[in-house]
Design a protein around this motif. Structure first.
Motif, PDB file in Angstrom:
ATOM      1  N   VAL A   6       0.932  -1.007   0.218  1.00 43.42           N
ATOM      2  CA  VAL A   6      -0.156   0.274  -0.227  1.00 43.42           C
ATOM      3  C   VAL A   6       1.102   0.985   0.017  1.00 43.42           C
ATOM      4  CG1 VAL A   6      -2.091   1.394   1.145  1.00 43.42           C
ATOM      5  CG2 VAL A   6      -1.470  -1.534   1.284  1.00 43.42           C
ATOM      6  N   PRO A   7       1.707   1.712   0.840  1.00 47.60           N
ATOM      7  CA  PRO A   7       2.108   2.891   1.096  1.00 47.60           C
ATOM      8  C   PRO A   7       3.054   3.038   0.129  1.00 47.60           C
ATOM      9  CG  PRO A   7       3.525   0.928   3.080  1.00 47.60           C
ATOM     10  CD  PRO A   7       1.753   0.927   2.313  1.00 47.60           C
ATOM     11  N   ALA A   8       3.625   1.879  -0.554  1.00 48.99           N
ATOM     12  CA  ALA A   8       5.122   1.723  -1.717  1.00 48.99           C
ATOM     13  C   ALA A   8       4.570   1.917  -2.671  1.00 48.99           C
ATOM     14  CB  ALA A   8       5.959   0.433  -1.305  1.00 48.99           C
ATOM     15  N   SER A   9       2.938   1.870  -3.427  1.00 49.68           N
ATOM     16  CA  SER A   9       2.450   1.188  -4.506  1.00 49.68           C
ATOM     17  C   SER A   9       1.652   2.366  -4.629  1.00 49.68           C
ATOM     18  CB  SER A   9       1.548   0.878  -4.664  1.00 49.68           C
ATOM     19  OG  SER A   9       0.345   0.598  -3.626  1.00 49.68           O
ATOM     20  N   VAL A  27       2.486  17.408  -5.722  1.00 50.30           N
ATOM     21  CA  VAL A  27       1.030  17.466  -5.557  1.00 50.30           C
ATOM     22  C   VAL A  27       1.125  17.409  -3.294  1.00 50.30           C
ATOM     23  CG1 VAL A  27      -0.031  16.940  -8.188  1.00 50.30           C
ATOM     24  CG2 VAL A  27       0.533  15.482  -5.601  1.00 50.30           C
ATOM     25  N   ASP A  28       0.160  17.997  -3.544  1.00 47.36           N
ATOM     26  CA  ASP A  28      -0.469  17.510  -2.284  1.00 47.36           C
ATOM     27  C   ASP A  28      -0.214  16.296  -1.450  1.00 47.36           C
ATOM     28  OD1 ASP A  28      -0.973  18.655   1.224  1.00 47.36           O
ATOM     29  OD2 ASP A  28      -2.866  17.909   0.730  1.00 47.36           O
ATOM     30  N   THR A  29       0.519  15.991  -0.540  1.00 44.10           N
ATOM     31  CA  THR A  29       0.492  14.165  -0.429  1.00 44.10           C
ATOM     32  C   THR A  29       0.237  13.931   1.467  1.00 44.10           C
ATOM     33  OG1 THR A  29       3.086  14.590   1.037  1.00 44.10           O
ATOM     34  CG2 THR A  29       2.894  13.458  -1.132  1.00 44.10           C
ATOM     35  N   GLY A  30      -0.703  14.500   1.514  1.00 44.71           N
ATOM     36  CA  GLY A  30      -1.809  15.074   2.880  1.00 44.71           C
ATOM     37  C   GLY A  30      -2.285  13.953   3.446  1.00 44.71           C
ATOM     38  N   TRP A  31      -3.014  13.042   2.210  1.00 47.24           N
ATOM     39  CA  TRP A  31      -4.320  12.096   2.503  1.00 47.24           C
ATOM     40  C   TRP A  31      -3.051  10.234   2.253  1.00 47.24           C
ATOM     41  CZ3 TRP A  31      -5.074   7.796  -0.928  1.00 47.24           C
ATOM     42  CH2 TRP A  31      -4.892   8.227  -1.749  1.00 47.24           C
ATOM     43  N   HIS A  32      -1.859  10.805   1.525  1.00 50.98           N
ATOM     44  CA  HIS A  32      -1.233   9.478   1.551  1.00 50.98           C
ATOM     45  C   HIS A  32      -0.624   9.253   2.752  1.00 50.98           C
ATOM     46  CE1 HIS A  32      -1.395  11.084  -3.083  1.00 50.98           C
ATOM     47  NE2 HIS A  32      -1.055  10.013  -2.784  1.00 50.98           N
ATOM     48  N   ALA A  33       0.074  10.388   3.169  1.00 50.37           N
ATOM     49  CA  ALA A  33       0.727  10.338   4.958  1.00 50.37           C
ATOM     50  C   ALA A  33      -0.226   9.706   5.829  1.00 50.37           C
ATOM     51  CB  ALA A  33       1.124  11.656   5.431  1.00 50.37           C
ATOM     52  N   GLN A  34      -1.630   9.711   5.920  1.00 52.77           N
ATOM     53  CA  GLN A  34      -2.264   9.475   6.985  1.00 52.77           C
ATOM     54  C   GLN A  34      -2.547   7.989   5.906  1.00 52.77           C
ATOM     55  OE1 GLN A  34      -5.835  11.917   5.258  1.00 52.77           O
ATOM     56  NE2 GLN A  34      -5.459  13.886   7.404  1.00 52.77           N
ATOM     57  N   VAL A  35      -2.608   7.833   4.639  1.00 59.13           N
ATOM     58  CA  VAL A  35      -3.030   5.904   4.368  1.00 59.13           C
ATOM     59  C   VAL A  35      -1.847   5.252   4.826  1.00 59.13           C
ATOM     60  CG1 VAL A  35      -3.049   4.637   2.796  1.00 59.13           C
ATOM     61  CG2 VAL A  35      -4.518   6.579   2.916  1.00 59.13           C
ATOM     62  N   HIS A  36      -0.575   5.768   5.017  1.00 63.77           N
ATOM     63  CA  HIS A  36       0.832   5.215   5.029  1.00 63.77           C
ATOM     64  C   HIS A  36       0.464   4.712   6.575  1.00 63.77           C
ATOM     65  CE1 HIS A  36       2.933   7.386   1.809  1.00 63.77           C
ATOM     66  NE2 HIS A  36       2.138   6.591   1.657  1.00 63.77           N
ATOM     67  N   GLY A  37       0.271   5.841   7.572  1.00 64.48           N
ATOM     68  CA  GLY A  37       0.682   6.269   8.728  1.00 64.48           C
ATOM     69  C   GLY A  37      -0.622   4.956   9.569  1.00 64.48           C
ATOM     70  N   ALA A  38      -2.126   5.525   9.128  1.00 58.20           N
ATOM     71  CA  ALA A  38      -2.855   4.276   9.489  1.00 58.20           C
ATOM     72  C   ALA A  38      -2.048   2.271   8.533  1.00 58.20           C
ATOM     73  CB  ALA A  38      -4.100   3.994   8.693  1.00 58.20           C
ATOM     74  N   VAL A  39      -1.330   2.307   7.792  1.00 61.18           N
ATOM     75  CA  VAL A  39      -1.361   1.332   7.317  1.00 61.18           C
ATOM     76  C   VAL A  39      -0.116   0.476   8.280  1.00 61.18           C
ATOM     77  CG1 VAL A  39      -0.330  -0.311   6.005  1.00 61.18           C
ATOM     78  CG2 VAL A  39      -1.667   1.349   4.733  1.00 61.18           C
ATOM     79  N   ILE A  40       1.003   0.969   8.854  1.00 62.36           N
ATOM     80  CA  ILE A  40       2.101   1.394   9.387  1.00 62.36           C
ATOM     81  C   ILE A  40       1.872   1.136  10.851  1.00 62.36           C
ATOM     82  CG2 ILE A  40       4.568   2.065   9.892  1.00 62.36           C
ATOM     83  CD1 ILE A  40       4.502   2.986   7.116  1.00 62.36           C
ATOM     84  N   GLY A  41       0.863   1.827  10.908  1.00 60.80           N
ATOM     85  CA  GLY A  41       0.898   2.098  12.582  1.00 60.80           C
ATOM     86  C   GLY A  41      -0.006   1.031  12.846  1.00 60.80           C
ATOM     87  N   PRO A  99      11.113  11.398   3.120  1.00 64.02           N
ATOM     88  CA  PRO A  99      11.452  12.173   2.561  1.00 64.02           C
ATOM     89  C   PRO A  99      11.286  11.776   0.646  1.00 64.02           C
ATOM     90  CG  PRO A  99      12.757  10.327   3.619  1.00 64.02           C
ATOM     91  CD  PRO A  99      11.504   9.920   3.748  1.00 64.02           C
ATOM     92  N   LEU A 100      10.837  10.935   0.164  1.00 63.99           N
ATOM     93  CA  LEU A 100      10.348  10.965  -1.167  1.00 63.99           C
ATOM     94  C   LEU A 100       9.394  11.464  -1.024  1.00 63.99           C
ATOM     95  CD1 LEU A 100      10.561   7.135  -2.263  1.00 63.99           C
ATOM     96  CD2 LEU A 100      11.853   8.993  -3.332  1.00 63.99           C
ATOM     97  N   MET A 101       8.100  12.204  -0.405  1.00 64.91           N
ATOM     98  CA  MET A 101       6.542  12.302  -0.443  1.00 64.91           C
ATOM     99  C   MET A 101       7.562  13.664  -0.281  1.00 64.91           C
ATOM    100  SD  MET A 101       3.826  10.281   1.465  1.00 64.91           S
ATOM    101  CE  MET A 101       4.332  11.149   2.909  1.00 64.91           C
TER     102      MET A 101
END
Length: 314
Positions: free
Chosen positions: A158-161, A189-203, A182-184
């Motif tokens: 999920v986070p990688a793709s 573009v704004d990566t706010g929701w990407h960060a939330q998804v990454h946080g949810a999956v990794i968290g 560092p990549l985001m």
């Protein structure tokens, strides 16, 4: 601007550490030595568990799986770290960058799950001793070990793709390997929701495992305190101490980077903290498991003697 062309036509630049010219060879040689010792130490644990019948228990099977994982985990980031220490900021093709990102997070999350399985093993050994060998049969051990790899490599997709499909306008990655944050920061573009998804999956992966480990150790502590003699309590704790040390090291550093607020830390701190779980923890694991463990020391002596005998034979 055509965002569609950005991701796969780009070469990223890994900044690495800002080491001065005179310090660079020292940093490179020091890192190389730690890397080679890490590979040797983890290979030693794997060979020991395979060769010595005294270590043919579920606990040592999982320790050898962890050592196997550490060989790959340390090898996903250290070669690029060595490259940046030797040559300064270094180019990395975008495909290689995203493969590194996926491999790093897959192995990291696999380690989280594996540490949870190892805590479960200790819980069953101490709290359900009469049923332990049935509950931890060889088939179940292999199934549990395999499940940790499947879970880790699936969750990291999920986070990688999501990161790989972002459009990128900047090239310089402020790190020594391709990591999410560092990549985001380089995206157009704004990566706010990407960060939330990454946080949810990794968290979810790390947090649930951490809660599971704490719960299992709570059960272990309760059971151990009920043991009649101080000797049996000390013996029970000694079988868990190595695993608890590894868990504390791994989670403390990972939580600091992925859960803490990056804005509240000086620039470059994340890179230094990342060294703990990308280089130091894999290096310390075999040391922690062998130095604090009488059985491993004895097995090491037996296997060494065996090899010496084989070498002496004409």
């Amino acid at each position: 601007m055509d965002h569609g062309n950005h991701t796969w036509t780009q070469t990223f630049i890994l900044d690495g550490f800002n080491t001065s010219g005179s310090l660079r060879p020292v940093a490179f040689l020091g890192t190389l030595c730690i890397y080679l010792l890490t590979l040797a130490g983890n290979l030693f644990i794997i060979i020991l568990v395979q060769e010595d019948s005294g270590l043919s228990t579920p606990m040592y099977f999982f320790i050898s799986v962890l050592s196997f994982l550490e060989l790959w985990y340390v090898s996903t980031t250290v070669p690029t770290l060595l490259n940046t220490l030797l040559h300064g900021p270094s180019p990395i093709p975008s495909a290689a960058c995203f493969i590194q990102l996926y491999a790093f997070h897959s192995l990291g999350m696999t380690e989280c799950y594996l540490l949870g399985v190892m805590a479960l093993d200790r819980y069953l050994a101490i709290c359900r001793p009469l049923h332990y060998h049935t509950l931890m049969s060889r088939q179940i051990q292999i199934w549990l070990a395999g499940a940790t790899w499947v879970a880790g490599f699936s969750a990291a997709l999920v986070p990688a793709s999501l990161t790989a499909t972002l459009p990128y306008c900047l090239k310089e990655v402020a790190h020594y390997f391709c990591d999410l944050a560092p990549l985001m920061r380089l995206s157009c573009v704004d990566t706010g929701w990407h960060a939330q998804v990454h946080g949810a999956v990794i968290g979810l992966a790390t947090g649930c495992n951490f809660v599971l480990i704490l719960g299992l150790y709570g059960g272990i502590l309760t059971a151990v305190m009920k043991l009649p003699s101080a000797t049996s309590r000390a013996k029970a704790f000694s079988t868990c101490s190595s695993h608890m040390t590894v868990v504390a090291l791994f989670y403390a550093s990972a939580f600091t980077v992925y859960v803490g607020s990056p804005g509240g830390r000086p620039e470059g701190t994340d890179k230094l903290i990342a060294l703990v779980y990308t280089l130091l923890t894999p290096f310390l694991n075999p040391i922690i498991y062998s130095l604090r463990n009488k059985e491993v020391k004895e097995a090491g002596k037996r296997v060494t003697d065996k090899f010496r005998t084989v070498l002496r034979e004409p």
